[in-house]
Design a protein around this motif. Structure first.
Motif, PDB file in Angstrom:
ATOM      1  N   ASP A 186     -11.006  12.151  -8.124  1.00  0.00           N
ATOM      2  CA  ASP A 186     -11.602  12.546  -9.407  1.00  0.00           C
ATOM      3  C   ASP A 186     -10.671  13.473 -10.185  1.00  0.00           C
ATOM      4  OD1 ASP A 186     -13.897  11.066  -8.983  1.00  0.00           O
ATOM      5  OD2 ASP A 186     -15.096  12.783  -8.298  1.00  0.00           O
ATOM      6  N   ALA A 187     -10.065  14.431  -9.475  1.00  0.00           N
ATOM      7  CA  ALA A 187      -9.170  15.385 -10.129  1.00  0.00           C
ATOM      8  C   ALA A 187      -7.892  14.714 -10.633  1.00  0.00           C
ATOM      9  CB  ALA A 187      -8.824  16.524  -9.173  1.00  0.00           C
ATOM     10  N   LEU A 188      -7.480  13.646  -9.965  1.00  0.00           N
ATOM     11  CA  LEU A 188      -6.298  12.892 -10.393  1.00  0.00           C
ATOM     12  C   LEU A 188      -6.585  12.031 -11.616  1.00  0.00           C
ATOM     13  CD1 LEU A 188      -4.849  11.718  -6.958  1.00  0.00           C
ATOM     14  CD2 LEU A 188      -3.736  13.260  -8.583  1.00  0.00           C
ATOM     15  N   GLY A 189      -7.842  11.871 -11.940  1.00  0.00           N
ATOM     16  CA  GLY A 189      -8.192  11.049 -13.085  1.00  0.00           C
ATOM     17  C   GLY A 189      -8.538   9.626 -12.710  1.00  0.00           C
ATOM     18  N   GLY A 190      -8.587   9.335 -11.422  1.00  0.00           N
ATOM     19  CA  GLY A 190      -9.027   8.023 -10.968  1.00  0.00           C
ATOM     20  C   GLY A 190      -8.032   6.901 -11.178  1.00  0.00           C
ATOM     21  N   ASP A 191      -6.772   7.213 -11.519  1.00  0.00           N
ATOM     22  CA  ASP A 191      -5.813   6.136 -11.746  1.00  0.00           C
ATOM     23  C   ASP A 191      -5.019   5.746 -10.499  1.00  0.00           C
ATOM     24  OD1 ASP A 191      -4.415   8.517 -11.803  1.00  0.00           O
ATOM     25  OD2 ASP A 191      -3.035   7.886 -13.366  1.00  0.00           O
ATOM     26  N   VAL A 192      -5.449   6.218  -9.336  1.00  0.00           N
ATOM     27  CA  VAL A 192      -4.884   5.773  -8.064  1.00  0.00           C
ATOM     28  C   VAL A 192      -6.029   5.285  -7.187  1.00  0.00           C
ATOM     29  CG1 VAL A 192      -2.894   7.334  -8.146  1.00  0.00           C
ATOM     30  CG2 VAL A 192      -4.956   8.057  -6.988  1.00  0.00           C
ATOM     31  N   ALA A 193      -5.716   4.493  -6.209  1.00  0.00           N
ATOM     32  CA  ALA A 193      -6.737   3.955  -5.306  1.00  0.00           C
ATOM     33  C   ALA A 193      -7.210   5.043  -4.339  1.00  0.00           C
ATOM     34  CB  ALA A 193      -6.163   2.777  -4.518  1.00  0.00           C
ATOM     35  N   TYR A 194      -8.443   4.910  -3.896  1.00  0.00           N
ATOM     36  CA  TYR A 194      -9.018   5.847  -2.922  1.00  0.00           C
ATOM     37  C   TYR A 194      -8.147   5.896  -1.673  1.00  0.00           C
ATOM     38  CZ  TYR A 194     -12.313   7.981   0.321  1.00  0.00           C
ATOM     39  OH  TYR A 194     -12.895   8.804   1.241  1.00  0.00           O
ATOM     40  N   THR A 195      -7.687   4.738  -1.207  1.00  0.00           N
ATOM     41  CA  THR A 195      -6.858   4.708   0.012  1.00  0.00           C
ATOM     42  C   THR A 195      -5.531   5.435  -0.201  1.00  0.00           C
ATOM     43  OG1 THR A 195      -6.035   2.527  -0.632  1.00  0.00           O
ATOM     44  CG2 THR A 195      -7.867   2.594   0.949  1.00  0.00           C
ATOM     45  N   THR A 196      -5.029   5.417  -1.425  1.00  0.00           N
ATOM     46  CA  THR A 196      -3.795   6.148  -1.726  1.00  0.00           C
ATOM     47  C   THR A 196      -4.044   7.646  -1.622  1.00  0.00           C
ATOM     48  OG1 THR A 196      -3.026   4.373  -3.183  1.00  0.00           O
ATOM     49  CG2 THR A 196      -1.984   6.530  -3.458  1.00  0.00           C
ATOM     50  N   ALA A 197      -5.159   8.113  -2.167  1.00  0.00           N
ATOM     51  CA  ALA A 197      -5.512   9.534  -2.063  1.00  0.00           C
ATOM     52  C   ALA A 197      -5.654   9.927  -0.597  1.00  0.00           C
ATOM     53  CB  ALA A 197      -6.794   9.826  -2.834  1.00  0.00           C
ATOM     54  N   MET A 198      -6.311   9.084   0.196  1.00  0.00           N
ATOM     55  CA  MET A 198      -6.461   9.357   1.635  1.00  0.00           C
ATOM     56  C   MET A 198      -5.096   9.431   2.315  1.00  0.00           C
ATOM     57  SD  MET A 198      -9.812   7.191   2.934  1.00  0.00           S
ATOM     58  CE  MET A 198      -8.882   6.704   4.336  1.00  0.00           C
ATOM     59  N   THR A 199      -4.215   8.509   1.977  1.00  0.00           N
ATOM     60  CA  THR A 199      -2.885   8.473   2.584  1.00  0.00           C
ATOM     61  C   THR A 199      -2.096   9.732   2.245  1.00  0.00           C
ATOM     62  OG1 THR A 199      -2.828   6.059   2.552  1.00  0.00           O
ATOM     63  CG2 THR A 199      -0.703   7.192   2.680  1.00  0.00           C
ATOM     64  N   ILE A 200      -2.123  10.136   0.984  1.00  0.00           N
ATOM     65  CA  ILE A 200      -1.390  11.337   0.562  1.00  0.00           C
ATOM     66  C   ILE A 200      -1.931  12.563   1.293  1.00  0.00           C
ATOM     67  CG2 ILE A 200      -0.909  12.890  -1.379  1.00  0.00           C
ATOM     68  CD1 ILE A 200       0.697  10.254  -1.414  1.00  0.00           C
ATOM     69  N   LEU A 201      -3.246  12.708   1.346  1.00  0.00           N
ATOM     70  CA  LEU A 201      -3.844  13.854   2.040  1.00  0.00           C
ATOM     71  C   LEU A 201      -3.490  13.848   3.525  1.00  0.00           C
ATOM     72  CD1 LEU A 201      -7.256  13.838   0.192  1.00  0.00           C
ATOM     73  CD2 LEU A 201      -5.591  15.719   0.171  1.00  0.00           C
ATOM     74  N   SER A 202      -3.518  12.680   4.133  1.00  0.00           N
ATOM     75  CA  SER A 202      -3.159  12.564   5.546  1.00  0.00           C
ATOM     76  C   SER A 202      -1.698  12.956   5.767  1.00  0.00           C
ATOM     77  CB  SER A 202      -3.414  11.142   6.024  1.00  0.00           C
ATOM     78  OG  SER A 202      -3.089  11.018   7.381  1.00  0.00           O
ATOM     79  N   ARG A 203      -0.831  12.525   4.877  1.00  0.00           N
ATOM     80  CA  ARG A 203       0.595  12.889   4.992  1.00  0.00           C
ATOM     81  C   ARG A 203       0.796  14.391   4.829  1.00  0.00           C
ATOM     82  NH1 ARG A 203       3.485   8.009   1.655  1.00  0.00           N
ATOM     83  NH2 ARG A 203       3.172   6.437   3.269  1.00  0.00           N
ATOM     84  N   LEU A 204       0.087  14.998   3.888  1.00  0.00           N
ATOM     85  CA  LEU A 204       0.192  16.446   3.715  1.00  0.00           C
ATOM     86  C   LEU A 204      -0.273  17.177   4.967  1.00  0.00           C
ATOM     87  CD1 LEU A 204      -1.040  16.804   0.025  1.00  0.00           C
ATOM     88  CD2 LEU A 204       1.312  17.032   0.865  1.00  0.00           C
ATOM     89  N   TRP A 205      -1.321  16.656   5.601  1.00  0.00           N
ATOM     90  CA  TRP A 205      -1.820  17.238   6.852  1.00  0.00           C
ATOM     91  C   TRP A 205      -0.781  17.076   7.961  1.00  0.00           C
ATOM     92  CZ3 TRP A 205      -3.469  14.484  11.354  1.00  0.00           C
ATOM     93  CH2 TRP A 205      -4.052  15.296  12.331  1.00  0.00           C
ATOM     94  N   GLN A 206      -0.198  15.869   8.071  1.00  0.00           N
ATOM     95  CA  GLN A 206       0.805  15.618   9.111  1.00  0.00           C
ATOM     96  C   GLN A 206       2.048  16.474   8.930  1.00  0.00           C
ATOM     97  OE1 GLN A 206       1.242  11.391   8.598  1.00  0.00           O
ATOM     98  NE2 GLN A 206      -0.368  10.901  10.078  1.00  0.00           N
ATOM     99  N   LYS A 207       2.396  16.789   7.680  1.00  0.00           N
ATOM    100  CA  LYS A 207       3.563  17.626   7.392  1.00  0.00           C
ATOM    101  C   LYS A 207       3.266  19.113   7.567  1.00  0.00           C
ATOM    102  CE  LYS A 207       5.663  14.528   3.990  1.00  0.00           C
ATOM    103  NZ  LYS A 207       6.096  14.399   2.572  1.00  0.00           N
ATOM    104  N   GLY A 208       2.007  19.448   7.852  1.00  0.00           N
ATOM    105  CA  GLY A 208       1.635  20.846   8.021  1.00  0.00           C
ATOM    106  C   GLY A 208       1.425  21.588   6.712  1.00  0.00           C
ATOM    107  N   LEU A 209       1.282  20.848   5.614  1.00  0.00           N
ATOM    108  CA  LEU A 209       1.075  21.468   4.306  1.00  0.00           C
ATOM    109  C   LEU A 209      -0.399  21.628   3.971  1.00  0.00           C
ATOM    110  CD1 LEU A 209       3.864  19.602   2.317  1.00  0.00           C
ATOM    111  CD2 LEU A 209       3.944  21.908   3.296  1.00  0.00           C
ATOM    112  N   ALA A 210      -1.248  20.907   4.699  1.00  0.00           N
ATOM    113  CA  ALA A 210      -2.696  20.989   4.482  1.00  0.00           C
ATOM    114  C   ALA A 210      -3.383  21.033   5.837  1.00  0.00           C
ATOM    115  CB  ALA A 210      -3.181  19.773   3.680  1.00  0.00           C
ATOM    116  N   GLU A 211      -4.577  21.588   5.824  1.00  0.00           N
ATOM    117  CA  GLU A 211      -5.427  21.530   7.015  1.00  0.00           C
ATOM    118  C   GLU A 211      -6.691  20.800   6.614  1.00  0.00           C
ATOM    119  OE1 GLU A 211      -5.455  25.642   8.041  1.00  0.00           O
ATOM    120  OE2 GLU A 211      -6.936  26.160   6.530  1.00  0.00           O
ATOM    121  N   ARG A 212      -7.377  20.273   7.615  1.00  0.00           N
ATOM    122  CA  ARG A 212      -8.569  19.491   7.283  1.00  0.00           C
ATOM    123  C   ARG A 212      -9.720  19.854   8.196  1.00  0.00           C
ATOM    124  NH1 ARG A 212      -6.588  13.480   9.269  1.00  0.00           N
ATOM    125  NH2 ARG A 212      -6.826  13.850  11.493  1.00  0.00           N
ATOM    126  N   GLU A 213     -10.915  19.595   7.667  1.00  0.00           N
ATOM    127  CA  GLU A 213     -12.150  19.837   8.418  1.00  0.00           C
ATOM    128  C   GLU A 213     -13.063  18.635   8.196  1.00  0.00           C
ATOM    129  OE1 GLU A 213     -14.564  22.479   5.150  1.00  0.00           O
ATOM    130  OE2 GLU A 213     -12.840  23.407   6.135  1.00  0.00           O
TER     131      GLU A 213
END
Length: 121
Positions: free
Chosen positions: A32-59
């Motif tokens: 939603d914050a991106l404006g919806g011009d990317v696919a949901y799976t792309t958002a999931m992939t980016i977030l997962s990559r940020l988590w794997q790189k240690g840049l994000a944490e998840r709950e």
């Protein structure tokens, strides 16, 4: 020119969204914050990559994960500058070039910081 973003650019946009949020965000909220011009799976992939790189944490939030930044924007910038400097053979020349490109405002800030460090030693 295409409207597609480069992968690194999208990661940066997502990190910016996470830094601006008051709480952890789900992929749908990031989308939603991106404006919806990317696919949901792309958002999931980016977030997962940020988590794997240690840049994000998840709950866990329901069936999805919610993500928050693990480090600040300033910490990430400092890490990137340090990594770039570490790959340089002539660190002094690289630092001189960098300092030579600073605006007057940034130069004053750097002088202030160096003075603060000098008074602590």
């Amino acid at each position: 020119m295409s409207g597609r973003r480069a992968m690194g650019e999208l990661e940066s946009e997502v990190l910016t969204i996470l830094w601006a949020a008051d709480n952890a965000l789900t992929p749908a909220e990031v989308l939603d914050a991106l404006g919806g011009d990317v696919a949901y799976t792309t958002a999931m992939t980016i977030l997962s990559r940020l988590w794997q790189k240690g840049l994000a944490e998840r709950e866990q939030r329901g069936r999805a994960y919610a993500y928050r930044p693990k480090i600040s924007e300033a910490e990430l910038a400092a890490q990137r500058m340090q990594a770039t400097l570490a790959r340089t053979h002539d660190r002094e020349a690289a630092l001189a070039r960098f300092v030579g490109t600073l605006s007057k405002k940034d130069e004053r800030a750097l002088r202030r910081l160096l003075e603060q460090i000098g008074t602590r030693q």
